[in-house]
Design an enzyme around this catalytic site. Structure first.
Site, PDB file in Angstrom:
ATOM      1  CD  GLU A 169      -3.235  -0.645   1.920  1.00 11.07           C
ATOM      2  OE1 GLU A 169      -3.162   0.316   2.416  1.00 11.07           O
ATOM      3  OE2 GLU A 169      -3.933  -1.464   2.230  1.00 11.07           O
ATOM      4  CD  GLU A 356      -3.412  -5.683   4.064  1.00 13.11           C
ATOM      5  OE1 GLU A 356      -4.180  -4.755   4.557  1.00 13.11           O
ATOM      6  OE2 GLU A 356      -2.220  -5.826   4.296  1.00 13.11           O
TER       7      GLU A 356
HETATM    8  C1  GCO Z   1      -3.200  -1.895   5.148  1.00 19.29           C
HETATM    9  C2  GCO Z   1      -2.593  -2.704   6.231  1.00 19.29           C
HETATM   10  C3  GCO Z   1      -2.813  -3.212   7.357  1.00 19.29           C
HETATM   11  C4  GCO Z   1      -3.900  -2.361   8.372  1.00 19.29           C
HETATM   12  C5  GCO Z   1      -5.332  -2.643   7.715  1.00 19.29           C
HETATM   13  C6  GCO Z   1      -6.353  -2.308   8.603  1.00 19.29           C
HETATM   14  O1  GCO Z   1      -2.213  -2.064   4.176  1.00 19.29           O
HETATM   15  O2  GCO Z   1      -3.771  -0.813   5.284  1.00 19.29           O
HETATM   16  O3  GCO Z   1      -1.652  -3.565   5.195  1.00 19.29           O
HETATM   17  O4  GCO Z   1      -1.486  -2.934   7.933  1.00 19.29           O
HETATM   18  O5  GCO Z   1      -3.814  -2.897   9.572  1.00 19.29           O
HETATM   19  O6  GCO Z   1      -5.415  -2.095   6.397  1.00 19.29           O
HETATM   20  O7  GCO Z   1      -6.244  -0.932   8.247  1.00 19.29           O
END
Ligand code: GCO
Length: 445
Positions: A169, A356
């Protein structure tokens, strides 16, 4: 609700679960680990909502065997975790910390012994503080440092690890970390943000090339956060505003990798990036990824506000959308993941992986159980929408839940619980929630 079974996704669909180093490992100063930007940031005054930090987190550093056993017991065959750069190269570059390599070797070997496939993310936001002291992602030196780090990791683990995710991200750590000062390292302003974006783009492709060289049979991807954006109304000014927001949240981090250049036309403020693009960069930022990881948590409704600097747009707060909310105030809108998968399905990408997706809810432990009905429904609905996109021809190869266990949720500390496994942060006891049980049943052979 869409009805489905595991078979509808096909035998080659990868089901997995995700964690990240700083959010779970703890052991922040053990065995030679250097300091990361999150160690520093979380100790600066009131940065973290509950005053916590990741010094212990879920103590995964000592409990990885138990946690991998749980992954296995939930019938999840794939486990995505990140490497902590400061554990491997405490000074960012140079001397390798053998104890760090040993730790990840143990985790990898334990996964393999249990028949769980490891998916490694190189960078999930815990930059070595020493590199931040030199400007971090704003300084082009980061590209060579990152290549060195990718080289060390792919040489050390590439014999056993075949699934690699270069960066997690970029939107989040560049925008929240360098533009809004909301995440580590807490910097502000467009002049930090724009170079951070370009250097991240370079590192995604350059890091991938290093992995490809060291691990020719690797399956290489990189993961972007993405949110479907719709305009507040059909009025042309809102439609244009939604386009600008779409650039910032979605397009900017993916199109240059695909050889499409930065989408400057749809977000003129992005023109500043040209200052940082060196003559060979348009070639260097391209890479033929085996997959692109998409991570979706919410969609966005945008409207035009000319006074907002650079972007001239704002996003409607989730509580004004009349959709159910999660514990951290994000919306529940299953169709959002379908829409963004369809949008990304238009790109010339070999394969998409949902690396995710998940939600925080207020969970309660009752008689040793956690009945997280809302999370069960959330997962059922979102997974159904993934299938819908897949059935309409989007090439989606897998789905990973965020997250295995409740962990350090960055700015929210330990308040936002995203796990399908409950963590008692005092005793480190794990309890499989109903959502974990649902996954176990759903994936039963
Ligand atoms: C993200 C993350 C996680 C966060 C999840 C929830 O990419 O945002 O990989 O680290 O914890 O998204 O906010």
């Amino acid at each position: 609700m869409i009805k489905y079974s595991k078979q509808d996704f096909g035998d080659d669909f990868d089901w997995g679960v995700t964690i990240s180093s700083y959010q779970v490992e703890g052991a922040h100063d053990l065995h030679g680990r250097g300091m990361s930007i999150w160690d520093k940031f979380s100790h600066q005054g009131k940065r973290i909502e509950d005053g916590s930090d990741g010094t212990i987190a879920c103590d995964f550093y000592h409990r990885y065997e138990e946690d991998i056993d749980i992954v296995k017991s939930l019938n999840l065959k794939n486990f995505r975790f990140s490497l902590a750069w400061p554990r491997i190269l405490p000074n960012g570059t140079g001397a390798v910390n053998q104890a760090g390599i040993d730790f990840y070797n143990k985790v990898i070997d334990y996964c393999l012994a249990k028949g769980v496939t490891p998916w490694l993310t190189l960078y999930h936001w815990d930059l070595p503080q020493v590199l931040e002291d030199k400007g971090g992602w704003t300084n082009r030196m980061i590209v060579n440092c990152f290549k060195e780090y990718a080289d060390v990791c792919s040489r050390a683990f590439g014999d056993r690890v075949k699934n690699w995710i270069v960066i997690n991200e970029p939107f989040t750590y560049t925008a929240l970390g360098y533009l809004f000062g909301y995440y580590a390292p807490g910097k502000f302003g467009i002049n930090n943000y724009i170079p951070a974006v370009h250097h991240s783009t370079l590192c995604q492709a350059e890091g991938a090339r290093v992995i490809r060289r060291n691990v020719p049979d690797a399956n290489i991807g990189t993961s972007v956060g993405c949110s479907h954006v719709s305009p507040a109304s059909d009025a042309p000014r809102h439609v244009a505003a939604a386009k600008r927001i779409d650039v910032m949240f979605n397009r900017i981090h993916i199109e240059p990798l695909l050889g499409m250049d930065y989408p400057i036309r749809d977000l003129p403020a992005l023109e500043r990036i040209e200052k940082y693009i060196q003559p060979y960069d348009p070639e260097l930022i391209k890479f033929d990824f085996d997959f692109i990881g998409v991570q979706n948590y919410y969609s966005l409704v945008a409207y035009d506000v000319p006074l907002v600097p650079y972007i001239g747009a704002l996003i409607k707060p989730f509580h004004k959308l009349n959709r159910p909310l999660t514990a951290n105030g994000w919306e529940v809108y299953p169709e959002g993941i379908y829409k963004i998968l369809k949008q990304f399905g238009e790109y010339p990408i070999k394969k998409l992986m949902v690396t995710e997706n998940g939600a925080a809810f207020y969970d309660k432990v009752q008689n040793g159980k956690v009945h997280d009905k809302k999370r069960v429904e959330f997962l059922q609905k979102y997974i159904g929408q993934v299938l819908r996109a897949k059935n309409e021809g989007v090439n989606i190869g897998g789905y990973f839940v965020w997250s295995l266990m409740d962990n350090f949720e960055w700015k929210a500390g330990f308040k936002s619980r995203f796990g399908i496994v409950h963590t008692d942060f005092k005793t480190q006891r794990r309890i499989i929630k109903d959502s974990g049980r649902w996954i176990r049943e759903f994936l039963e052979e």
